[in-house]
Design a protein around this motif. Structure first.
Motif, PDB file in Angstrom:
ATOM      1  N   LYS A   1       0.820  -1.216   0.000  1.00  0.00           N
ATOM      2  CA  LYS A   1       0.000   0.000   0.000  1.00  0.00           C
ATOM      3  C   LYS A   1       0.853   1.265   0.000  1.00  0.00           C
TER       4      LYS A   1
ATOM      5  N   THR B   1      -4.913   3.540   2.216  1.00  0.00           N
ATOM      6  CA  THR B   1      -5.328   2.667   3.320  1.00  0.00           C
ATOM      7  C   THR B   1      -6.845   2.625   3.438  1.00  0.00           C
TER       8      THR B   1
ATOM      9  N   THR C   1       1.340   3.217  10.109  1.00  0.00           N
ATOM     10  CA  THR C   1       1.440   4.295   9.118  1.00  0.00           C
ATOM     11  C   THR C   1       1.839   5.602   9.790  1.00  0.00           C
TER      12      THR C   1
END
Length: 666
Positions: free
Chosen positions: A27, A42, A322
């Motif tokens: 991703k 995401t 993240t």
């Protein structure tokens, strides 16, 4: 609640995941290749609606037809909205002022604008939205993700001249720039140079692209061109050739406002808790990407319950990988580019920025004990200001809690931990006057003939007195205590007072006296009002029995008001006891609070004010839970049979109040 954007269907997301594997992507890599935020990608894979254009871009990047991936139920309504230009894009919120500021800069003649902020604040989104609102096509120069893989400016220019402008590019770079200038003088378009920071070290453009960027930006900033260039970067450009150009401007954007977070969370069907929202927004500095990421986490892990999510995660701000990568990348780059500024940033983590929220420059210089020259200190301070990780105002600097958390973790890996707290404590000590006097609240007693009026005035004067709160000196004293505790590695004020090295320190003795004088003062005043309330209640009951209803009504009113003000005194005393982690004081004060709330709740229940009574009993439950937690934290030696019995009683009381509320107040 209105839906926002498009989301994938169950079958569609399965195809997207397969395409991700098939293309050997993750991703983060997909987001980087497409020039989208990681939060957007995401959310796509979490089946959270995203902006239509971003949805189509992701599908295209995966080699998929977006119409085969989209959830048709959402897609149909969003297609209708897409055809209506006035429909609201919920992936872009809260940036009206920023758009207006960019408009003003352009109207004043700016040709190149550097949009600077920390990672995730929404720089790229703002730039693209501005071009969209202006109706401008824009050429995008993707810089590259690391200094080692920077894209060639020369190749980019050649491709754009050939493919976009349909011009035959010359071999010489400077001649190609003249070709570009000619095109921009007759065509009004935009240029986006996104995420420039990999091409910068300490504000300087790096080789081998240095001269290419400088020359390109000089052309883009020429007063004769009709184009507008927006650059996004996490750090400032410190190139004299560019900074002297009047058409080259910088604009620093801040985090989104709390109200914007509220609106966005509501759009995502998240149950809002005002306290949790305020704390979360403050901890993350209103970061836009954090808002997007957390919205997904709250929905998926906490069923949309903001309060529950924050209670579970408030001590782990970087629990999302993240977010952790976003913060760590910025620290790592600074460490590579400028180790001295990086070291200063980590040292700044020793301040708490809570009770003394802004640290003046002098407080920063105290942390530069190993720099002898004033010039070198100022240079490091300037280097810090050119990054967006530390926030500066006229009064000084502060760190958002999420940045401070990372700074602390890195500081603990060095040998500077104790020295930092020593210097910070010394600096804060200079802000306290020699007297170290506590401001004792004074309750003015006015003598009048009417007893009830006298009672009323005394309660009102007590209410005024309790509003004084902590003085500036007392607040700073608490911070000094914190730094001393960190230096000695002790968990609470009680342990600190047993340290041999502080026992004979007159300055510390003065601070110790200040803390206890303050807590004793407020807790004693609370006790006086608490006992006064109980006495007034007895008088009210007697007068009611004797059918003196007017008098009893007033006495019950004073009873309730006295309890309320006494709680304020206890809470203020508890504030300081909590800040210095004084367990015994905290336990005593929480017990007083619970007792006050118990009397308040029962009285309100008796006069059938059930909603207010429920609120009072809920507060008792909260305080009982705090007491249990406080008892549980006591060391093994302190857990006598008496303490164990206290915990047992508290848990029985918790069950009692839960049952009482469920039975009588619902």
């Amino acid at each position: 609640m209105a839906e926002r954007g498009l989301k994938a269907s169950t079958e569609g997301i399965a195809k997207a995941n397969q395409a991700l594997i098939r293309n050997s992507l993750n991703k983060a890599a997909l987001a980087r290749d497409l020039g989208l935020s990681r939060a957007t990608v995401t959310n796509f894979f979490r089946v959270i609606p995203i902006d239509r254009l971003n949805f189509e871009e992701i599908c295209k990047g995966l080699g998929l037809n977006w119409q085969e991936i989209v959830d048709i139920r959402v897609g149909k309504s969003q297609t209708e909205k897409h055809q209506n230009p006035t429909s609201k894009n919920y992936d872009f919120v809260g940036r009206e002022d920023a758009i207006a500021h960019l408009n003003n800069l352009v109207n004043e003649g700016a040709k190149v604008i550097l949009i600077q902020a920390e990672g995730g604040i929404g720089k790229t989104t703002l730039a693209k939205k501005w071009f969209e609102l202006q109706g401008l096509e824009y050429l995008e120069l993707r810089v590259g993700s690391t200094p080692q893989n920077l894209n060639s400016v020369e190749d980019w220019l050649r491709v754009k001249l050939r493919d976009y402008f349909k011009d035959n590019p010359e071999e010489n770079f400077m001649i190609m720039l003249e070709q570009l200038k000619t095109q921009l003088q007759i065509r009004k378009i935009g240029v986006l140079i996104d995420n420039l920071e990999p091409a910068l070290i300490n504000g300087k453009l790096i080789e081998p692209q240095h001269s290419y960027y400088v020359e390109l930006l000089t052309v883009l900033a020429h007063h004769s061109v009709q184009s507008v260039t927006l650059i996004t970067s996490r750090e400032q450009i410190d190139e004299h050739t560019l900074k002297r150009l009047q058409t080259f401007q910088s604009y620093t954007i801040e985090g989104l406002k709390q109200e914007v977070w509220r609106q966005y969370f509501e759009i995502c069907n998240i149950n809002i808790d005002s306290d949790a929202l305020r704390e979360m927004h403050q901890a993350y500095g209103g970061n836009a990407e954090v808002m997007y990421i957390l919205s997904g986490d709250i929905v998926t892990t906490s069923k949309g319950d903001l309060k529950y999510f924050w209670k579970k995660n408030c001590d782990y701000l970087l629990i999302n990988s993240t977010l952790e990568n976003l913060v760590q990348y910025q620290f790592d780059k600074l460490q590579r580019d400028n180790p001295q500024v990086y070291k200063l940033l980590c040292r700044l983590g020793c301040y708490r920025y809570q009770y003394v929220s802004i640290i003046p420059e002098e407080g920063i210089f105290y942390l530069l004990w190993d720099e002898q020259k004033e010039r070198d200190k100022l240079k490091l301070l300037r280097g810090l200001k050119n990054r967006a990780l530390v926030k500066f105002s006229e009064e000084g600097c502060y760190l958002y809690e999420v940045i401070r958390e990372e700074a602390i973790q890195r500081l603990k890996l060095t040998n500077d931990w104790k020295q930092c707290h020593t210097e910070a404590g010394i600096f804060l000590s200079t802000l306290i006057s020699n007297s170290c006097q506590t401001i004792i609240p004074k309750i003015t007693c006015i003598k009048v003939n009417d007893t009830q009026e006298q009672t009323y005035l005394n309660i009102e004067n007590a209410k005024i007195a309790v509003k004084q709160g902590l003085s500036k000196q007392e607040t700073i004293a608490l911070e000094v205590v914190y730094h001393v505790m960190e230096f000695y590695g002790v968990g609470c004020f009680e342990e600190l007072r047993q340290e041999p090295k502080v026992l004979d320190n007159p300055f510390f003795k003065a601070i110790e006296n200040m803390v206890f004088e303050y807590v004793d003062c407020y807790s004693n005043l609370g006790l006086v009002l608490y006992k006064f309330a109980l006495s007034t209640q007895v008088l009210g009951i007697i007068d009611e029995i004797e059918e003196n209803f007017i008098a009893s009504s007033k006495e019950f009113e004073y009873y309730q008001r006295s309890l309320k003000v006494s709680q304020c005194f206890f809470q203020t005393a508890l504030l300081m006891a909590t800040k210095v982690k004084e367990d015994k004081l905290m336990i005593k004060l929480i017990q007083y609070l619970a007792e006050c709330q118990d009397f308040t709740g029962m009285f309100l229940y008796q006069i059938t004010k059930n909603n207010e009574s429920t609120e009072a009993f809920d507060k008792i439950k909260v305080n009982l839970e705090k007491l249990v937690q406080r008892f549980d934290k006591l060391s093994f030696e302190q857990k006598s049979e008496e303490v164990k019995q206290a915990i047992h009683s508290l848990r029985i009381n918790e069950q009692y109040y839960s049952k009482f509320i469920a039975t009588f107040l619902t």
